[in-house]
Scaffold this motif. Structure first.
Motif: not given
Lengths: 310, 433
Positions: A241, A245-246, A264, A268, A271, A273, B10-15, B18-19, B22-23, B79
């Protein structure tokens, strides 16, 4: 205590099999089991549980019953994304398998130039997915990238490769292939080197040419490797993915939305979830089903050695 | 381009980040405010951080409860706010983008309603431009105090290309279409558009709807009024957009043009395209990447007026500004609000912002804008907003969070010719259903 000979004899007879085979006891597996349970099984269970709730990430999840699931099955975007996901998976498999099979068999030769070139081919595997995607993204700029110069040669007059549906899908297949073909090549190379030379010698004596040898010996001998590599490829394609995405960010429009991308975004960006967990669960189910099917119908489960009778 | 941290959410690279946020661990880094101090979370920014620090120094001098500035990296900031705001790690005052970035928190009762503080202190309330203050309202209440530059969206022009082709900068829609035709005949793409992103395309829809139907059209949509998407102004805006695309106003390969990385800025500054609809940060960006162009050949103006449209000709859209919000459960809420009241419209703070290139949303500062790097541009931005009867927050920020992505998808499909007006309306209504 029985002797080694007696143990073998016992196994042959089919009696006392479990008791007689000297295997490590369960304590040996405990660390791995704990690790797997804590980092794989537990999150999986939590995700499934989360799919029956609504949760914004703040406060506590609220029970929502089947709400997310009924939404999932009536969501046209999920349907479209599933189709795109499967399409990309099939296309990736169909391009990567022959390429890496041929490269791998070629690279299995002991010639020095092959060793050097194999090392070069292996390089993309060392780069991070994000770096690869960003690099190709630059190349694909229609005004200032390579696409401006090369696009017209392949039918994209204005360099607009990534802005068209077909071009964007092709770009993803290409970039993912560029990244992962080396890995599968490596698997095939190792497997091809394990084919006993005696088989080829015998075939040569019988008058087989190179094609015959490839077709009648190499391919059948690589059967199990094809299954392994295909399983990795297909399950991998279902979940990749970051490249999408990029590279295309799901575009143009919704042309390259795949299931992990929707997940995703639901989680994110929206929100939501609970809904994201529902999509994730769907992915787990599809992925598991597919790999079980592959194992079932390829005869891989029987684990028959390709070296039997040698 | 630190001076204007634009809408680049935000950043494209959040994935992964962010995860993890969160966790993984909550609240980390930065020096936490001790007891008897209130924390002020801002984005790390070498230009604006000293201005904020100076304002806290002025406040802290006489105050019992002192404020501590806590700069956070942009990546993952949202986040971090999201996970900490419901916990004891929450900030007392925090930087945000208004609208969708804080709506959930406002509704969950996590933010202090600032309405009484503003209404009870007319001098404080009147210190800000009303359209910008209003743009930060959520469900009719104020939750944010403007704290940085205004970023309206407006037109930019490449005057070199205009001169070569021999056309004038358009003020009305008819003139705009005429200019487009002449530019096309000269082999120039009339408008640069970074169509690889859909928020750039959204700007066109926002202005067309605003000019054609007025501010109420989107206000109804944002409020969730039934049938709001079916307003004829929406259909006309979509039809107009499609005819612009079909006639080649945006060129043929816009869908592959990136905003990130400067591709579209280069298309515009190199003269491949003659016009660009973008936020006011475009000026700063061009000044950084193509300084000569920004100095000699860059002009700006409001979005053209549509002659038979119902909208106010002066209305603007874009990012009104950034806001400071106060958390409701903060132990030092009073001190935090006192700080905002004392400093956010203070002369020293405003001058500090102007000096770093900001155009603050503070009333009656026309004279002081002479301290800006480019007083002419600063005055244009300020007047554009000061004159505007309404300042519409970007739609993707203004609608409910989960409706933004479907809306942006539908917009990019309109530009690709995959959706017509009816399809666009249906896609948005389906998303809300």
């Amino acid at each position: 205590m029985s002797t080694a000979f007696e143990k073998v004899a016992a196994v042959r007879r089919g009696s006392r099999r479990a008791a007689a085979t000297p295997r490590p006891n369960f304590l040996y597996i405990l660390p791995a089991a704990l690790f797997f349970g804590f980092f794989a099984l537990l999150p999986l269970v939590l995700v499934v549980a989360l799919s029956f709730t609504t949760w914004t990430g703040i406060g506590d999840p609220e029970a929502a019953g089947m709400e997310n699931w009924s939404r999932l099955f009536s969501d046209e975007k999920v349907l479209a994304a599933t189709r795109t996901t499967l399409f990309l998976t099939v296309l990736s498999w169909a391009t990567q398998t022959p390429l890496s099979l041929l490269l791998g068999v070629w690279a299995a030769g002991r010639q020095r130039n092959r060793a050097v070139l194999s090392a070069v081919f292996f390089l993309p595997l060392l780069l991070s997915s994000a770096a690869i995607a960003l690099m190709f993204h630059r190349f694909l700029d229609p005004n200032f990238g390579l696409a401006a110069d090369l696009g017209p040669l392949i039918g994209f007059e204005d360099g607009n490769i990534i802005g068209t549906r077909g071009g964007a899908l092709a770009a993803i297949v290409f970039v993912v292939g560029w990244q992962f073909v080396p890995f599968h090549t490596l698997i095939y190379q190792a497997a091809a080197r394990n084919i006993p030379a005696v088989l080829y010698d015998a075939a040569t004596i019988d008058g087989a040419g190179r094609w015959q040898a490839f077709r009648r010996i190499t391919l059948p001998q690589l059967r199990n490797t094809v299954v392994t590599s295909s399983t990795l490829m297909i399950v991998g394609s279902l979940t990749f993915f970051e490249t999408i995405l990029l590279l295309t960010n799901g575009g143009p429009g919704i042309a390259t939305h795949v299931l992990p991308f929707l997940m995703y975004r639901a989680g994110f960006e929206g929100y939501e979830f609970g809904y994201a967990a529902t999509i994730a669960t769907l992915l787990v189910v599809v992925g598991t089903t597919l790999s079980l099917l592959i194992v079932r119908f390829s005869g891989f489960a029987k684990m028959r050695s390709t070296l039997e009778g040698l | 381009m630190t001076a204007s941290m634009p809408r680049r959410r935000f950043l494209t690279l959040a994935g992964g980040g962010a995860a993890f946020a969160l966790f993984g661990a909550t609240g980390c880094g930065g020096e936490d405010a001790a007891d008897g101090e209130f924390s002020v979370w801002v984005l790390q920014d070498e230009n604006v951080n000293p201005v904020s620090q100076a304002s806290l120094d002025r406040y802290n001098g006489a105050a019992e409860v002192k404020g501590v500035l806590q700069p956070e990296v942009n990546t993952g900031y949202r986040d971090k706010v999201h996970i900490s705001i419901g916990t004891g790690q929450r900030p007392d005052v925090f930087f945000n983008w208004g609208g969708g970035s804080i709506r959930t928190y406002a509704r969950e009762g996590l933010l202090e309603d600032l309405t009484p503080h503003l209404d009870g202190d007319p001098a404080f309330k009147n210190a800000f431009l009303p359209s910008v203050l209003d743009a930060g309202k959520i469900d009719g209440k104020f939750f944010g105090i403007p704290m940085r530059t205004m970023q309206p969206v407006h037109m930019f022009y490449n005057t070199k290309v205009f001169g070569e082709v021999g056309v004038e900068i358009p003020e009305t829609w008819t003139q705009f279409l005429d200019v487009c035709e002449k530019l096309k005949s000269a082999g120039i793409t009339p408008v640069a558009l970074a169509g690889a992103q859909s928020w750039t395309e959204l700007m066109w829809i926002e202005y067309l709807v605003e000019r054609i139907g007025g501010a109420q059209v989107f206000a109804d949509i944002a409020a969730g009024t039934a049938g709001a998407w079916q307003n004829p102004a929406i259909a006309r805006a979509i039809d107009t957009t499609r005819s612009l695309v079909d006639s080649g106003v945006f060129g043929t390969n816009f869908a592959a043009v990136e905003w990130e990385g400067g591709a579209v800025q280069q298309v515009f500054s190199s003269g491949k395209a003659a016009m660009h609809l973008m936020g006011s940060w475009e000026y700063t960006t061009q000044l950084g990447s193509a300084p000569e162009f920004a100095r000699d050949d860059l002009a700006w103006g409001p979005f053209p007026v549509i002659e038979d449209g119902a909208g106010a000709p002066d209305a603007v859209v874009g990012n009104p500004t950034n806001y400071f919000s106060v958390t409701k459960d903060s132990a030092h809420k009073d001190a935090a609000i006192a700080y905002l009241k004392q400093e956010m419209a203070s002369e020293a703070y405003v001058d500090g912002l102007i000096a770093i290139g900001d155009v603050p949303a503070v009333a009656d500062i026309t004279d002081r804008l002479s301290g800006a790097g480019n007083p002419e541009f600063a005055a244009f931005v300020y007047d554009l907003v000061a004159k505007a009867p309404s300042f519409q927050l970007s739609w993707d920020q203004a609608v409910e969070r989960e409706l933004a992505s479907p809306m942006l998808d539908a917009i990019s499909q309109v530009f690709l010719g995959e959706l017509d007006a009816a399809g666009f309306v249906k896609a948005n209504e389906d998303a809300a259903a």
